[in-house]
Design a protein around this motif. Sequence first.
Motif, PDB file in Angstrom:
ATOM      1  N   UNK A  93       9.955  -1.235 -13.506  1.00 37.61           N
ATOM      2  CA  UNK A  93      10.199  -0.026 -14.410  1.00 37.61           C
ATOM      3  C   UNK A  93      10.836  -0.480 -15.773  1.00 37.61           C
ATOM      4  N   UNK A  94      11.666  -1.462 -15.811  1.00 36.38           N
ATOM      5  CA  UNK A  94      12.196  -1.947 -16.883  1.00 36.38           C
ATOM      6  C   UNK A  94      11.042  -2.364 -17.852  1.00 36.38           C
ATOM      7  N   UNK A  95       9.895  -2.606 -17.371  1.00 36.78           N
ATOM      8  CA  UNK A  95       9.033  -3.181 -18.432  1.00 36.78           C
ATOM      9  C   UNK A  95       8.025  -1.965 -19.213  1.00 36.78           C
ATOM     10  N   UNK A  96       8.380  -0.870 -18.919  1.00 38.59           N
ATOM     11  CA  UNK A  96       8.287   0.213 -19.787  1.00 38.59           C
ATOM     12  C   UNK A  96       6.608   0.932 -19.681  1.00 38.59           C
ATOM     13  N   UNK A  97       6.122   0.409 -18.775  1.00 40.86           N
ATOM     14  CA  UNK A  97       4.795   0.972 -18.477  1.00 40.86           C
ATOM     15  C   UNK A  97       4.698   2.302 -17.866  1.00 40.86           C
ATOM     16  N   UNK A  98       5.704   2.689 -17.281  1.00 36.91           N
ATOM     17  CA  UNK A  98       5.801   4.007 -16.694  1.00 36.91           C
ATOM     18  C   UNK A  98       7.039   4.774 -17.404  1.00 36.91           C
ATOM     19  N   UNK A  99       6.695   5.845 -18.018  1.00 39.51           N
ATOM     20  CA  UNK A  99       7.689   6.628 -18.759  1.00 39.51           C
ATOM     21  C   UNK A  99       8.679   7.366 -17.831  1.00 39.51           C
ATOM     22  N   UNK A 100       8.112   8.396 -16.959  1.00 34.60           N
ATOM     23  CA  UNK A 100       9.121   8.775 -16.059  1.00 34.60           C
ATOM     24  C   UNK A 100       8.634   8.553 -14.485  1.00 34.60           C
ATOM     25  N   UNK A 101       9.797   8.615 -13.612  1.00 32.85           N
ATOM     26  CA  UNK A 101       9.220   8.396 -12.442  1.00 32.85           C
ATOM     27  C   UNK A 101      10.525   9.099 -11.517  1.00 32.85           C
ATOM     28  N   UNK A 102      10.003  10.110 -10.578  1.00 34.77           N
ATOM     29  CA  UNK A 102      10.840  10.950 -10.066  1.00 34.77           C
ATOM     30  C   UNK A 102      10.561  10.923  -8.498  1.00 34.77           C
ATOM     31  N   UNK A 103      11.457  10.592  -7.719  1.00 33.91           N
ATOM     32  CA  UNK A 103      11.524  10.671  -6.380  1.00 33.91           C
ATOM     33  C   UNK A 103      12.841   9.864  -5.707  1.00 33.91           C
ATOM     34  N   UNK A 104      12.475   9.426  -4.677  1.00 32.73           N
ATOM     35  CA  UNK A 104      14.110   8.541  -3.807  1.00 32.73           C
ATOM     36  C   UNK A 104      13.941   7.281  -4.554  1.00 32.73           C
ATOM     37  N   UNK A 105      14.695   6.474  -3.565  1.00 33.40           N
ATOM     38  CA  UNK A 105      14.923   5.071  -3.822  1.00 33.40           C
ATOM     39  C   UNK A 105      16.201   4.379  -4.633  1.00 33.40           C
ATOM     40  N   UNK A 106      17.436   5.272  -4.582  1.00 30.27           N
ATOM     41  CA  UNK A 106      18.588   4.683  -5.222  1.00 30.27           C
ATOM     42  C   UNK A 106      18.911   3.259  -4.963  1.00 30.27           C
TER      43      UNK A 106
END
Length: 368
Positions: A162-175
């Motif tokens: 996710x740090x590599x920036x191909x996904x702009x928004x991610x919402x769910x669980x996973x802390x």
Amino acid sequence: MHICKVMKRKFTWKLLCLLALTLTLNAAWAGPKKPKRPKRVIFLIGDGMGLAQISGAMSTYKGKNAFERFKVIGLSKTSSADNYVTDSGAGATVFSIGKKAKNGAIGVDSAEKSQDGLFELLKIKGWGTGVVATSSITHATPAAFYSHVKSRKSQDEIAEYLVRKTCDIAIGGGNQFFNKRKDNRNLYSELTEFGYLTLHDTTWVEPNNHKIIYTCAEDGMPKMSEGRGDFLLKATQLASRNLQQHYGNYFLMVEGSQIDWGGHDNDYDYMAAELYDFNEVINAVLDAAIKDGNTLVVVTADHETGGLSLLENKDDKSTFKPSYSSKGHSGIMVPVFAFGPGAEEFAGIYENTAIHYKFRKLLGLDGK
Ligand code: MG
Ligand code: ZN
């Protein structure tokens, strides 16, 4: 006088011939009609959602049936590279990269080679991308859209993508995969440095940002029966609104993750409540897509879970008895529902790989 009239007639005749020829040539030059290209795609995956799940849940819950609102319906063959019965890793990888993978793989082909997925291809065109799930955002289905790892179990490694920036928004669980990692890195701080707004608590807020990582639980989100409420709907609307505002063109994957978990538990009530929640999200997405006119909505599953069948209920013949034949997945074809520009491409029976190529064609990702 007489000669003049004959010449005039000849001239008119020649003119008509020329006009007919021009029209014919024009038609030939135009070539086959290209399908209308969508400006936005909302791809909804009901994990483990076969026809029995839809039939059962929509009979149990009598609300507005979103599935019946689609005119274009197809069937997808779900096998993976090494198993007739796919897992969710290979099942979502195929949508993202268009190649069958081995069970357990995420965003890599059957030789475990990383392949560009739809998000990488869309980023080149400046599109916004996002995933929304009721599992952890690093779980197999959402992960397949933005990461490339050999095993779905590597959720710490998946989160790093996710740090590599191909996904702009991610919402769910996973802390836990961001701030309780084996390597002690705090990915939330790293993501903030890259311009992401990171939110990781259960108090719902409605931020306005083009990059958001929003995890609302340690691992998966609570079940519907544990009070998840309209989280999936709110998350889908939040992601759509932000992607629309900041990019205009976007591809959003929305997963009803726990339809599958109810199946693994052979818990019909769990599954049906999760599927009905998903149904409500599809209804809202369709309402918005009808208003917009440029949104393609595709709903499908990666596979069926539980080998569910709906048998005769001898005590009450107006209803049915849910019967599971497995605690795992099954290899039956799953339905595909499509609405909006290009929807007709999704009619028919095809391998799950075809879904990827239909998106590519409609979104002009092959340079055409
Ligand atoms: Mg899943
Ligand atoms: Zn499963």
